[in-house]
Design an enzyme around this catalytic site. Sequence first.
Site, PDB file in Angstrom:
ATOM      1  N   GLY A 172       0.900  -1.224   0.074  1.00 52.06           N
ATOM      2  CA  GLY A 172       0.017   0.030   0.070  1.00 52.06           C
ATOM      3  C   GLY A 172       0.778   1.185   0.081  1.00 52.06           C
ATOM      4  N   VAL A 174       0.645   4.043   1.555  1.00 52.41           N
ATOM      5  CA  VAL A 174       0.741   4.623   3.138  1.00 52.41           C
ATOM      6  C   VAL A 174       1.536   3.308   4.132  1.00 52.41           C
ATOM      7  CG1 VAL A 174      -0.357   6.655   3.092  1.00 52.41           C
ATOM      8  CG2 VAL A 174      -1.479   4.610   3.831  1.00 52.41           C
ATOM      9  N   CYS A 175       1.573   2.320   3.697  1.00 56.65           N
ATOM     10  CA  CYS A 175       2.407   1.286   4.278  1.00 56.65           C
ATOM     11  C   CYS A 175       4.021   1.520   4.240  1.00 56.65           C
ATOM     12  CB  CYS A 175       2.004  -0.008   3.870  1.00 56.65           C
ATOM     13  SG  CYS A 175       2.875  -1.456   4.719  1.00 56.65           S
ATOM     14  N   ILE A 176       4.629   1.493   5.412  1.00 54.46           N
ATOM     15  CA  ILE A 176       6.053   1.553   5.115  1.00 54.46           C
ATOM     16  C   ILE A 176       6.600   0.138   5.885  1.00 54.46           C
ATOM     17  CG2 ILE A 176       6.217   3.984   5.425  1.00 54.46           C
ATOM     18  CD1 ILE A 176       6.699   3.900   8.136  1.00 54.46           C
ATOM     19  N   THR A 177       6.089  -1.021   5.742  1.00 56.95           N
ATOM     20  CA  THR A 177       6.278  -1.895   6.522  1.00 56.95           C
ATOM     21  C   THR A 177       7.827  -2.715   5.932  1.00 56.95           C
ATOM     22  OG1 THR A 177       4.339  -3.120   7.215  1.00 56.95           O
ATOM     23  CG2 THR A 177       5.948  -4.586   7.000  1.00 56.95           C
TER      24      THR A 177
END
Length: 316
Positions: A172, A174-177
Amino acid sequence: MIKTELNYGDVYLVPKKTVVDSRKACDTSVQFGPRRFDMPIYPANMKSVVSDETCEYFARRGWFYTLHRFNTDSVAFVRDMQEKGLFASISIGVNDDTIAQLEALADAGLVPEYMTLDIANAWCVKAESMIARVRRMFPGTFLIGGNIATADAARDLESWGCDAIKAGIAGGRVCITKNKTGFHRPMVSTVSECAAAVSVPVIADGGIVEHGDMAKALACGATMIMAGSLFAGYDESAGQIVEINGKHYKEYFGSASQYNKGAYVNVEGKKILVEYKGSIDKLLRELKEDLQSSISYAGGTDLAALRDVEMIFVHR
């Protein structure tokens, strides 16, 4: 050995002979669980994307939705949706508060038509236990499990009792995993592998940038598609409106961000501002028109045509 894997932007689909007189004749509807929906794409179950009102809006238009699981009253929501003659689709986690949530629904005699077990990595012991609990308590509920990113994980969730599986980790906007942990798989590879491994429907979650990515996800074997940023920034979307230098934006943040958690702990999400876009009606119409065009280029009349197209890798 290091494998090469692909994302939506790395591939394109090869056109076939068009068989319809007009792309408007192409059917974009999909059977998913007990209901048929007008389109195979729906907004992510994120607090900055969907609210109770967003969910009702989509349900009334024949689109699928899933309410997020953060500080929601599942009993009130399910009761309200079903009293309005609409279907109820909620999200759950794996902790004690979820057990209380399920017990409250059961005590109220409410059975959601759809339930999504929604955690960062559903290939875990706690997810297996929660899936078993849901199957015992709500045997009639269509249970979606996610997220996962490998064939082995998909097979396990199917064997544990999931009716559908949500594939995609750290894809995604806005995912920074992937930045924080180093773990991620590109979506074309993820969806193709997971869909080939199971007999239940697979939902491609994350990485949708262009409208044509819908067709690519379906060509990889997905039955449904979840997208976050695509549906953010509209009147009907959740999220706070922010004004900067006379321009209006809406906040969009990840479920693992401090803005969703309320504290800076185990943060794997961020917040961005999405340009305010007005009514979402135009987007929904355009998504359908574009997918109808995709079906016409695939040489068919419905979504099944996209399962039989050639996919090519293109150097960027």
